[in-house]
Design a protein around this motif. Structure first.
Motif, PDB file in Angstrom:
ATOM      1  N   ALA A 138       0.874  -1.180   0.000  1.00 52.64           N
ATOM      2  CA  ALA A 138       0.000   0.000   0.000  1.00 52.64           C
ATOM      3  C   ALA A 138       0.906   1.223   0.000  1.00 52.64           C
ATOM      4  O   ALA A 138       1.977   1.216   0.616  1.00 52.64           O
ATOM      5  CB  ALA A 138      -0.919   0.011   1.214  1.00 52.64           C
ATOM      6  N   ALA A 139       0.490   2.266  -0.697  1.00 48.69           N
ATOM      7  CA  ALA A 139       1.318   3.473  -0.784  1.00 48.69           C
ATOM      8  C   ALA A 139       0.429   4.694  -1.013  1.00 48.69           C
ATOM      9  O   ALA A 139      -0.642   4.597  -1.604  1.00 48.69           O
ATOM     10  CB  ALA A 139       2.339   3.349  -1.909  1.00 48.69           C
ATOM     11  N   SER A 140       0.913   5.836  -0.557  1.00 47.73           N
ATOM     12  CA  SER A 140       0.185   7.093  -0.765  1.00 47.73           C
ATOM     13  C   SER A 140       1.144   8.259  -0.613  1.00 47.73           C
ATOM     14  O   SER A 140       2.093   8.207   0.182  1.00 47.73           O
ATOM     15  CB  SER A 140      -0.962   7.228   0.243  1.00 47.73           C
ATOM     16  OG  SER A 140      -1.647   8.449   0.058  1.00 47.73           O
TER      17      SER A 140
ATOM     18  N   PRO B 133      -1.750  -3.511   5.291  1.00 50.50           N
ATOM     19  CA  PRO B 133      -1.029  -2.313   4.836  1.00 50.50           C
ATOM     20  C   PRO B 133      -1.916  -1.085   4.597  1.00 50.50           C
ATOM     21  O   PRO B 133      -1.574   0.012   5.035  1.00 50.50           O
ATOM     22  CB  PRO B 133      -0.359  -2.790   3.553  1.00 50.50           C
ATOM     23  CG  PRO B 133      -0.103  -4.231   3.801  1.00 50.50           C
ATOM     24  CD  PRO B 133      -1.291  -4.713   4.576  1.00 50.50           C
ATOM     25  N   GLN B 134      -3.037  -1.249   3.899  1.00 44.35           N
ATOM     26  CA  GLN B 134      -3.867  -0.089   3.588  1.00 44.35           C
ATOM     27  C   GLN B 134      -4.484   0.506   4.858  1.00 44.35           C
ATOM     28  O   GLN B 134      -4.536   1.738   5.017  1.00 44.35           O
ATOM     29  CB  GLN B 134      -4.974  -0.464   2.607  1.00 44.35           C
ATOM     30  CG  GLN B 134      -5.800   0.714   2.099  1.00 44.35           C
ATOM     31  CD  GLN B 134      -4.966   1.747   1.354  1.00 44.35           C
ATOM     32  OE1 GLN B 134      -4.185   1.393   0.471  1.00 44.35           O
ATOM     33  NE2 GLN B 134      -5.114   3.013   1.708  1.00 44.35           N
ATOM     34  N   ALA B 135      -4.932  -0.348   5.775  1.00 51.76           N
ATOM     35  CA  ALA B 135      -5.509   0.135   7.027  1.00 51.76           C
ATOM     36  C   ALA B 135      -4.442   0.829   7.871  1.00 51.76           C
ATOM     37  O   ALA B 135      -4.708   1.861   8.516  1.00 51.76           O
ATOM     38  CB  ALA B 135      -6.130  -1.025   7.799  1.00 51.76           C
ATOM     39  N   LEU B 136      -3.236   0.278   7.865  1.00 49.63           N
ATOM     40  CA  LEU B 136      -2.136   0.882   8.615  1.00 49.63           C
ATOM     41  C   LEU B 136      -1.817   2.269   8.048  1.00 49.63           C
ATOM     42  O   LEU B 136      -1.628   3.240   8.785  1.00 49.63           O
ATOM     43  CB  LEU B 136      -0.908  -0.023   8.547  1.00 49.63           C
ATOM     44  CG  LEU B 136       0.261   0.273   9.490  1.00 49.63           C
ATOM     45  CD1 LEU B 136       1.069  -0.997   9.747  1.00 49.63           C
ATOM     46  CD2 LEU B 136       1.187   1.356   8.934  1.00 49.63           C
ATOM     47  N   LEU B 137      -1.772   2.352   6.732  1.00 49.75           N
ATOM     48  CA  LEU B 137      -1.490   3.627   6.059  1.00 49.75           C
ATOM     49  C   LEU B 137      -2.545   4.665   6.422  1.00 49.75           C
ATOM     50  O   LEU B 137      -2.233   5.811   6.755  1.00 49.75           O
ATOM     51  CB  LEU B 137      -1.429   3.384   4.549  1.00 49.75           C
ATOM     52  CG  LEU B 137      -1.133   4.523   3.590  1.00 49.75           C
ATOM     53  CD1 LEU B 137      -0.451   3.983   2.343  1.00 49.75           C
ATOM     54  CD2 LEU B 137      -2.403   5.253   3.182  1.00 49.75           C
ATOM     55  N   ASN B 138      -3.818   4.278   6.368  1.00 53.46           N
ATOM     56  CA  ASN B 138      -4.901   5.208   6.696  1.00 53.46           C
ATOM     57  C   ASN B 138      -4.819   5.684   8.142  1.00 53.46           C
ATOM     58  O   ASN B 138      -5.061   6.857   8.440  1.00 53.46           O
ATOM     59  CB  ASN B 138      -6.257   4.547   6.447  1.00 53.46           C
ATOM     60  CG  ASN B 138      -6.485   4.239   4.976  1.00 53.46           C
ATOM     61  OD1 ASN B 138      -5.861   4.825   4.097  1.00 53.46           O
ATOM     62  ND2 ASN B 138      -7.380   3.298   4.701  1.00 53.46           N
TER      63      ASN B 138
ATOM     64  N   VAL C 114       4.184   7.582   2.248  1.00 51.91           N
ATOM     65  CA  VAL C 114       4.402   6.348   3.011  1.00 51.91           C
ATOM     66  C   VAL C 114       4.150   5.158   2.097  1.00 51.91           C
ATOM     67  O   VAL C 114       3.243   5.165   1.252  1.00 51.91           O
ATOM     68  CB  VAL C 114       3.484   6.293   4.257  1.00 51.91           C
ATOM     69  CG1 VAL C 114       2.015   6.294   3.871  1.00 51.91           C
ATOM     70  CG2 VAL C 114       3.805   5.076   5.117  1.00 51.91           C
ATOM     71  N   VAL C 115       4.988   4.125   2.252  1.00 56.89           N
ATOM     72  CA  VAL C 115       4.830   2.844   1.548  1.00 56.89           C
ATOM     73  C   VAL C 115       4.886   1.750   2.609  1.00 56.89           C
ATOM     74  O   VAL C 115       5.811   1.725   3.436  1.00 56.89           O
ATOM     75  CB  VAL C 115       5.937   2.622   0.504  1.00 56.89           C
ATOM     76  CG1 VAL C 115       5.769   1.261  -0.168  1.00 56.89           C
ATOM     77  CG2 VAL C 115       5.933   3.718  -0.547  1.00 56.89           C
ATOM     78  N   VAL C 116       3.903   0.860   2.585  1.00 53.27           N
ATOM     79  CA  VAL C 116       3.843  -0.236   3.561  1.00 53.27           C
ATOM     80  C   VAL C 116       3.901  -1.562   2.799  1.00 53.27           C
ATOM     81  O   VAL C 116       3.125  -1.770   1.851  1.00 53.27           O
ATOM     82  CB  VAL C 116       2.569  -0.170   4.423  1.00 53.27           C
ATOM     83  CG1 VAL C 116       2.544  -1.326   5.428  1.00 53.27           C
ATOM     84  CG2 VAL C 116       2.477   1.175   5.139  1.00 53.27           C
ATOM     85  N   MET C 117       4.821  -2.430   3.217  1.00 53.67           N
ATOM     86  CA  MET C 117       4.922  -3.772   2.638  1.00 53.67           C
ATOM     87  C   MET C 117       4.805  -4.794   3.758  1.00 53.67           C
ATOM     88  O   MET C 117       5.520  -4.712   4.766  1.00 53.67           O
ATOM     89  CB  MET C 117       6.260  -3.952   1.909  1.00 53.67           C
ATOM     90  CG  MET C 117       6.383  -5.312   1.248  1.00 53.67           C
ATOM     91  SD  MET C 117       7.952  -5.566   0.354  1.00 53.67           S
ATOM     92  CE  MET C 117       9.055  -5.881   1.727  1.00 53.67           C
ATOM     93  N   GLN C 118       3.929  -5.754   3.577  1.00 50.78           N
ATOM     94  CA  GLN C 118       3.703  -6.784   4.597  1.00 50.78           C
ATOM     95  C   GLN C 118       3.831  -8.157   3.962  1.00 50.78           C
ATOM     96  O   GLN C 118       3.245  -8.433   2.898  1.00 50.78           O
ATOM     97  CB  GLN C 118       2.313  -6.613   5.201  1.00 50.78           C
ATOM     98  CG  GLN C 118       2.031  -7.505   6.421  1.00 50.78           C
ATOM     99  CD  GLN C 118       0.669  -7.189   7.011  1.00 50.78           C
ATOM    100  OE1 GLN C 118      -0.357  -7.641   6.518  1.00 50.78           O
ATOM    101  NE2 GLN C 118       0.664  -6.396   8.085  1.00 50.78           N
TER     102      GLN C 118
END
Length: 486
Positions: free
Chosen positions: A257-259, A453-458, A480-484
Motif C-alpha cells: 500500500a502506498a500514498s 497495509p492499507q488500514a495501517l497507512l490510513n 508512506v509505503v507499507v509492505m507486509q
C-alpha cells in the motif's frame, strides 16, 4: 403793453411712460444675472459630462493605452486650458512623455520638445549617478535609481525654466498606493488664465482616475499571470500524478500500500516500484510477473514546489534506467549520485533516497540508504521494531560518495514502513513535533492490532492529522509505503 409770460412747456412723457422706463432699467442687471447663472449651469453640466465620459472610458476600455490617450484631452477641457500632458514612469524608474494633447487652434510643438528633452536629460543624469562610498564602514552604496530618475519637484522646476514665460503650467501627481508614478500637466498661454482652486481639483480628479486605470491594468495583468501560473501548476501536478504509481504492483508473497500527499500542488517526494526485469511479462495484469524481484524506492527532494518536482521526475527516469543494469543497491545509488551531481549542485538542492530490492523467492530484502529516514520493520515473531539503515551521504552532496549494502531475511507477518520526514516534522498548535517516537508508537500499535497495509497507512495519516489539527495546513509532503509479508 407788456405781453404775459408763456407757461412752461409741458413734458411729453406721461407718468405711466416714466414708470415703464424705470422697470426696463431694473430688469437689465436681473437678465445679466440670469444669463450668468445659466452660463455657469451650462459650464457645470459640460464638466460633469466630460468627467462622466472619463468614468465611462475607465469602465469600458480594456486597453490602457486607449484610456491614456484621452487623459490630457479631458484635463485640458475641464479646465479650459490650451492643452495637457501625461508623464509616466517606466519600469526602470525613468520618466517619459506618454501623451500630449493640444486644444484645437493651439500649437504644442515647443512644449513637446521641452517635455521630451527634460525627461531624457533626467534619465541620462540618473544613469550616470555617482556611486557613494562610505569610507568609515568600507562599504559602497549605490543610490536609489528611481529616486534619481524621477524627482517631481525637479521635473516641475526644469519644465518651468525651459518653457517660455507666457506659458502657465500646473502639474499634479498620479499616485498609486501612495507612490508617485507620474505627473499630469495642464498648460495655457492666456495671460489672464488663473489656476483657481476648482481647476486644480479638476486636474487632480482626472489624475486620480488615471491612477485607478493604471492600477486596474496592473492588477489585471497580475491576475492573468497568476491564472497562467495556476494552470501550469495544474499541468505539472497532473504529470507528477501520472508519474507516481497509480496502484501498487502484485508481488508474490507480499501485500503493498502506498500514498503521497503533497503540501503544494507539486511535491518533491518520490516513491516507485520498479521490476528487475520486463522479460517475464504478464499480459493479463499488464505488468511484469509477480515472481520477479521488485525494487521499492522512496526519496525526498529538499524543498517543495515545481523545482523539487522536476528533480523528482529526473530521479525517476534515471533510476528506472539504472535498475535494469542489475547492479547491487549501493552501486545503483552510487551511479545515480554521479549522474545527478552536477544538476543538483547547480540547483542547490539535494536528494535523500532509500533503495531496496525484494526477492519473492528468497524473501530477502537488499537495501542501501542515502541519508533518508530509515524504514521501520515490525518483526512479527519477536514483536519488535528495527530500523533499516546503512551509511551513505545525500545524493548531490559529493560526486564520489560511497554507499553500503545490507540484507535482511523477512518472515511471515513482517511489516516494513517506508516514509518521508513530512510525518516526523508535522507540528501541532503548541509547536510540538510528531517526531519519530510518535510515528513508531502508531506503527507498533497498528502492527499489534494486525492491521493490513492499507488500514495501517490510513491510520497513520489520521493520527498525524489529529495531532496537527483538522484545519492545520501540511508543512511538508508526506509519503508512506507499507509492505507486509503474507
Amino acid at each position: 403793453m407788456t405781453a404775459a409770460p408763456l407757461p412752461p412747456p409741458q413734458s411729453s412723457t406721461s407718468p405711466d411712460s416714466a414708470s415703464a422706463t424705470k422697470t426696463e432699467a431694473d430688469q437689465t442687471p436681473v437678465s445679466a444675472l440670469k444669463e450668468l447663472v445659466s452660463r455657469l449651469h451650462r459650464e457645470q453640466n459640460r464638466i460633469q459630462n466630460l468627467l462622466s465620459s472619463l468614468g465611462f472610458a475607465l469602465r469600458s476600455f480594456n486597453n490602457l493605452n486607449q484610456f491614456l490617450e484621452i487623459v490630457p484631452l479631458m484635463a485640458a477641457r475641464v479646465t479650459d486650458a490650451d492643452g495637457g500632458a501625461l508623464v509616466l514612469l517606466k519600469p526602470n524608474g525613468q520618466a517619459r512623455l506618454e501623451q500630449l494633447h493640444c486644444q484645437e487652434g493651439h500649437t504644442c510643438q515647443d512644449i513637446r520638445q521641452v517635455l521630451e528633452s527634460v525627461t531624457k536629460q533626467m534619465a541620462v543624469e540618473g544613469s550616470h549617478a555617482p556611486v557613494i562610498a562610505s569610507y568609515s564602514s568600507g562599504s559602497v552604496k549605490t543610490p536609489d535609481l528611481k529616486a534619481i530618475h524621477f524627482n517631481p519637484s525637479l521635473l516641475d522646476e526644469q519644465l518651468k525654466q525651459s518653457l517660455e514665460d507666457d506659458i502657465q503650467l500646473f502639474g499634479t501627481p498620479i499616485l498609486i498606493k501612495n507612490e508617485e508614478r507620474g505627473r499630469l500637466y495642464v498648460f495655457s498661454r492666456d495671460e489672464e488664465y488663473i489656476w483657481t482652486t476648482t481647476r486644480k481639483k479638476l486636474v487632480q480628479l482626472v489624475a486620480d482616475q488615471t491612477a485607478v486605470a493604471i492600477a486596474n491594468h496592473e492588477l489585471t495583468n497580475e491576475l492573468r499571470k497568476k491564472e497562467r501560473l495556476d494552470r501550469e501548476l495544474e499541468i505539472a501536478a497532473e504529470i507528477q500524478d501520472h508519474l507516481l504509481p497509480s496502484k501498487c504492483p502484485i508481488v508474490e508473497g507480499v501485500e503493498l500500500a502506498a500514498s503521497c500527499q503533497t503540501a503544494n500542488r507539486v511535491g518533491g517526494d518520490y516513491y516507485d516500484f520498479i521490476p528487475a526485469s520486463y522479460e517475464q511479462f504478464d499480459p493479463q495484469e499488464r505488468q511484469p510477473a509477480a515472481s520477479v524481484p521488485w525494487s521499492i524506492v522512496i526519496g525526498d527532494v529538499m524543498g517543495k514546489g515545481v523545482p523539487a518536482g522536476l528533480i523528482m521526475t529526473m530521479t525517476r527516469g534515471m533510476l528506472r534506467a539504472e535498475v535494469l543494469n542489475r547492479h547491487s543497491p549501493s552501486t545503483i545509488v552510487q551511479h545515480l549520485n554521479q549522474v545527478m551531481y552536477v544538476d543538483l549542485e547547480n540547483s542547490h538542492r539535494f536528494l535523500t533516497l532509500f533503495y531496496s530490492e525484494y526477492d519473492p523467492k528468497t524473501r530477502i530484502l537488499s537495501y542501501t540508504n542515502a541519508a533518508h529516514n530509515p524504514p521501520l520493520l515490525w518483526h512479527a515473531a519477536s514483536h519488535s521494531i528495527l530500523k533499516l539503515d546503512t551509511k551513505g551521504m545525500l545524493i548531490g552532496l559529493e560526486p564520489n560518495s560511497e554507499y553500503e549494502d545490507a540484507q535482511i531475511q523477512l518472515e511471515s507477518g513482517d511489516t516494513i514502513m517506508y516514509y518521508t520526514d513530512g510525518f516526523t516534522d508535522a507540528v501541532n498548535q503548541e509547536g510540538d513535533r510528531f517526531d519519530e517516537e510518535g510515528l513508531i508508537t502508531v506503527f507498533e500499535w497498528c502492527c499489534r492490532q494486525g492491521y493490513r497495509p492499507q488500514a495501517l497507512l490510513n491510520q497513520l495519516f489520521k493520527a498525524v492529522k489529529e495531532f496537527s489539527g483538522e484545519d492545520s495546513p501540511r508543512g511538508d509532503d508526506m509519503t508512506v509505503v507499507v509492505m507486509q509479508v503474507l
